[in-house]
Design a protein around this motif. Structure first.
Motif, PDB file in Angstrom:
ATOM      1  N   UNK A   1      43.201  68.203  34.961  1.00 51.12           N
ATOM      2  CA  UNK A   1      41.583  68.658  35.034  1.00 51.12           C
ATOM      3  C   UNK A   1      41.296  68.364  32.976  1.00 51.12           C
ATOM      4  N   UNK A   2      42.401  67.856  32.405  1.00 47.75           N
ATOM      5  CA  UNK A   2      42.367  67.724  30.986  1.00 47.75           C
ATOM      6  C   UNK A   2      41.443  66.150  31.480  1.00 47.75           C
ATOM      7  N   UNK A   3      42.331  65.563  31.407  1.00 55.17           N
ATOM      8  CA  UNK A   3      42.118  64.268  31.153  1.00 55.17           C
ATOM      9  C   UNK A   3      40.903  64.257  32.148  1.00 55.17           C
ATOM     10  N   UNK A   4      40.229  64.602  33.474  1.00 53.90           N
ATOM     11  CA  UNK A   4      38.927  64.383  33.918  1.00 53.90           C
ATOM     12  C   UNK A   4      37.680  65.218  32.644  1.00 53.90           C
ATOM     13  N   UNK A   5      37.702  66.275  32.424  1.00 54.73           N
ATOM     14  CA  UNK A   5      37.206  66.937  31.235  1.00 54.73           C
ATOM     15  C   UNK A   5      36.849  66.085  29.639  1.00 54.73           C
ATOM     16  N   UNK A   6      37.952  65.337  29.652  1.00 54.72           N
ATOM     17  CA  UNK A   6      37.911  64.779  28.131  1.00 54.72           C
ATOM     18  C   UNK A   6      36.929  63.544  28.588  1.00 54.72           C
ATOM     19  N   UNK A   7      36.809  63.330  29.954  1.00 50.87           N
ATOM     20  CA  UNK A   7      36.002  61.773  30.959  1.00 50.87           C
ATOM     21  C   UNK A   7      34.614  62.173  30.705  1.00 50.87           C
ATOM     22  N   UNK A   8      34.381  63.636  30.673  1.00 53.90           N
ATOM     23  CA  UNK A   8      32.878  63.785  31.038  1.00 53.90           C
ATOM     24  C   UNK A   8      32.379  63.544  29.687  1.00 53.90           C
ATOM     25  N   UNK A   9      32.666  64.262  28.773  1.00 54.81           N
ATOM     26  CA  UNK A   9      32.710  63.471  27.085  1.00 54.81           C
ATOM     27  C   UNK A   9      32.276  62.200  26.651  1.00 54.81           C
ATOM     28  N   UNK A  10      34.284  62.149  26.668  1.00 57.97           N
ATOM     29  CA  UNK A  10      34.001  60.924  25.974  1.00 57.97           C
ATOM     30  C   UNK A  10      34.188  59.169  26.617  1.00 57.97           C
ATOM     31  N   UNK A  11      34.038  59.218  27.631  1.00 57.25           N
ATOM     32  CA  UNK A  11      34.049  58.021  29.047  1.00 57.25           C
ATOM     33  C   UNK A  11      35.357  58.291  30.060  1.00 57.25           C
ATOM     34  N   UNK A  12      35.141  57.242  31.349  1.00 61.20           N
ATOM     35  CA  UNK A  12      35.947  57.695  32.083  1.00 61.20           C
ATOM     36  C   UNK A  12      37.250  56.129  30.930  1.00 61.20           C
ATOM     37  N   UNK A  13      36.402  55.422  31.397  1.00 60.09           N
ATOM     38  CA  UNK A  13      37.318  53.685  30.785  1.00 60.09           C
ATOM     39  C   UNK A  13      38.218  54.344  29.581  1.00 60.09           C
ATOM     40  N   UNK A  14      37.802  54.662  28.218  1.00 60.65           N
ATOM     41  CA  UNK A  14      38.808  54.778  27.616  1.00 60.65           C
ATOM     42  C   UNK A  14      39.531  55.871  27.138  1.00 60.65           C
ATOM     43  N   UNK A  15      39.657  56.961  28.733  1.00 62.93           N
ATOM     44  CA  UNK A  15      40.386  58.330  28.921  1.00 62.93           C
ATOM     45  C   UNK A  15      41.367  57.663  30.177  1.00 62.93           C
ATOM     46  N   UNK A  16      40.998  56.306  31.099  1.00 61.40           N
ATOM     47  CA  UNK A  16      41.565  55.845  32.078  1.00 61.40           C
ATOM     48  C   UNK A  16      42.792  54.504  30.539  1.00 61.40           C
ATOM     49  N   UNK A  17      42.299  54.124  30.001  1.00 63.19           N
ATOM     50  CA  UNK A  17      43.506  53.035  29.131  1.00 63.19           C
ATOM     51  C   UNK A  17      44.440  53.807  28.720  1.00 63.19           C
ATOM     52  N   UNK A  18      43.901  55.296  27.867  1.00 59.88           N
ATOM     53  CA  UNK A  18      44.517  55.697  27.074  1.00 59.88           C
ATOM     54  C   UNK A  18      45.749  56.240  27.734  1.00 59.88           C
ATOM     55  N   UNK A  19      45.281  57.226  29.058  1.00 61.44           N
ATOM     56  CA  UNK A  19      46.511  58.238  29.684  1.00 61.44           C
ATOM     57  C   UNK A  19      47.291  57.332  30.348  1.00 61.44           C
ATOM     58  N   UNK A  20      46.697  55.884  31.171  1.00 63.04           N
ATOM     59  CA  UNK A  20      47.505  54.791  31.779  1.00 63.04           C
ATOM     60  C   UNK A  20      48.762  54.928  31.432  1.00 63.04           C
ATOM     61  N   UNK A  21      48.751  53.923  29.895  1.00 58.11           N
ATOM     62  CA  UNK A  21      49.473  53.553  28.754  1.00 58.11           C
ATOM     63  C   UNK A  21      50.313  54.601  28.505  1.00 58.11           C
ATOM     64  N   UNK A  22      50.615  55.783  28.424  1.00 58.67           N
ATOM     65  CA  UNK A  22      50.965  57.695  28.230  1.00 58.67           C
ATOM     66  C   UNK A  22      51.672  56.878  29.788  1.00 58.67           C
ATOM     67  N   UNK A  23      51.601  56.956  30.895  1.00 60.03           N
ATOM     68  CA  UNK A  23      51.923  57.249  31.775  1.00 60.03           C
ATOM     69  C   UNK A  23      52.870  56.288  32.591  1.00 60.03           C
ATOM     70  N   UNK A  24      53.077  55.066  31.693  1.00 55.16           N
ATOM     71  CA  UNK A  24      53.897  53.609  31.576  1.00 55.16           C
ATOM     72  C   UNK A  24      55.339  54.296  31.000  1.00 55.16           C
TER      73      UNK A  24
END
Length: 412
Positions: A269-292
């Motif tokens: 829910x944190x990433x989804x909530x952040x994406x509501x405010x800061x955008x879907x794309x940047x959150x996808x990129x940042x947190x996918x890199x961390x997931x690696x």
């Protein structure tokens, strides 16, 4: 009943429903060390069991998701699906051979396939745009994290240890039937939220070829292939990897899997909530890199540092909501949402859930279990690269546009 009250009620029911889907789906991963000892199974068998469920899940999700979009009511398809996968999970406790277990897992995949696309299409239509990402994240990621990966491991491992693994499967029957009853009693037949109608053109059924011509949908399909490879490889092999390759006791393994689940729930829910405010794309990129980095933590971290590092790096399931639900729902007309979600989930499951675990299982038997962590890490890294080419869809970033302008911005 006002819109917000129904929105919250629907959110709660679908949260429990999809969470229980993953309680059932992940049960075999947690119980496999017990099942393997009884039925004389190996890592290749585990890979094939994960793969057949994913294959049937994929085909069912694509087919029934598309059929559901043609129906005014998706409610009854959802009820039947919940009852069917609950029965298949419970009956898994009766198996005596690998083949019989394989059959039940395949049937369960057929039943579970349409649950996500139908649930998310209902929720997208009932949600206020300002909290659509949060709502979809709670159902898509936090629910399976809490119910499937935090609550499930200690309960299933306790049941398997004290009463046998078969009892653990039988125990899934009661909650599944309760959930089906809740959907039947409290979910509406039709869902068209006034805010959804304002942001999407409600016409045209479209087809899969047309959807694949859309840039965001095509990218989400490709991302799904590699991100599901990351997820299914990790969730299928980590319990066995921790016990066999890292030498952890069953209770320690359960604690680490619980930590994965806690991270899954929080980041969901944190990433989804952040994406509501800061955008879907940047959150996808940042947190996918961390997931690696998460598979590398499981591979190399010591016992003392593993739990906090697992929590900090197991961010990928929060991203699942974005590419598998929120971005598609904001990209295509409302009448095509279940079809798009079924397509993205289905193709991703075929590649990442069906092919990858089988390959990983055979490679683990040939080269050792360590290799599955490298396979998982490569999957999320490729997904991150693909996310660089997504078009932004978050209402807060694309602005308050008319339906036509919104479609022109987000399509193709």
């Amino acid at each position: 009943m006002n819109v917000n009250t129904y929105e919250n009620r629907l959110l709660l029911i679908l949260f429990v429903c999809f969470g229980f889907v993953f309680f059932d789906r992940l049960a075999l991963s947690f119980l496999f060390p017990f099942v393997a000892a009884d039925l004389n199974l190996n890592n290749s068998h585990l890979g094939m069991l994960s793969s057949v469920l994913a294959l049937m899940w994929a085909l069912s999700g694509m087919t029934l998701g598309h059929i559901a979009d043609k129906k005014e009511s998706k409610k009854y398809i959802l009820v039947i699906s919940v009852i069917a996968f609950t029965l298949c999970s419970a009956l898994s406790g009766l198996v005596t051979t690998f083949v019989s277990l394989l059959i039940f897992r395949g049937l369960m995949g057929i039943a579970e396939g349409p649950v996500l696309p139908i649930s998310q299409s209902l929720l997208a239509a009932a949600s206020n745009p300002k909290r659509r990402g949060l709502n979809m994240g709670l159902v898509n990621a936090s629910a399976p994290g809490l119910i499937g990966a935090i609550i499930a491991p200690p309960i299933l491992i306790w049941l398997a240890t004290d009463y046998g693994w078969r009892t653990a499967f039988y125990a899934t029957l009661v909650p599944g039937l309760i959930i089906a009853a809740l959907i039947m009693l409290f979910v509406r037949n039709k869902h068209v939220h006034e805010s959804m109608a304002a942001t999407h053109h409600l016409g045209g059924k479209g087809d899969i070829k047309a959807l694949l011509k859309n840039r965001n949908i095509l990218l989400c399909v490709l991302i799904s292939c590699f991100y599901i490879s990351w997820f299914i490889t990790l969730i299928s092999f980590t319990p066995t990897f921790l016990m066999q390759a890292r030498g952890f006791a069953p209770d320690a393994m359960g604690g680490i899997m619980g930590s994965l689940g806690f991270a899954w729930m929080i980041w969901g829910f944190v990433i989804s909530a952040l994406s509501d405010r800061f955008g879907r794309k940047p959150m996808m990129i940042l947190f996918t890199l961390i997931a690696t980095a998460c598979p590398m933590v499981l591979l190399y971290a010591d016992a003392d540092s593993m739990l906090p590092l697992v929590f900090l790096t197991y961010t990928g399931l929060g991203c699942f909501t974005l590419f598998m639900a929120t971005i598609p729902a904001e990209t295509v007309p409302a009448s095509q949402v279940a079809t798009a979600l079924g397509l993205i989930m289905g193709v991703g499951e075929l590649f990442g859930g069906f092919i990858t675990p089988t390959v990983a299982g055979f490679m683990a038997d040939a080269y050792g279990l360590d290799i599955v962590m490298w396979i998982a890490s490569a999957g999320s890294l490729i997904a991150m690269v693909l996310a660089l080419f997504l078009k932004e869809t978050a209402p807060a970033k694309v602005g308050h546009l008319t339906a036509t302008e919104a479609l022109a911005t987000t399509h193709g």
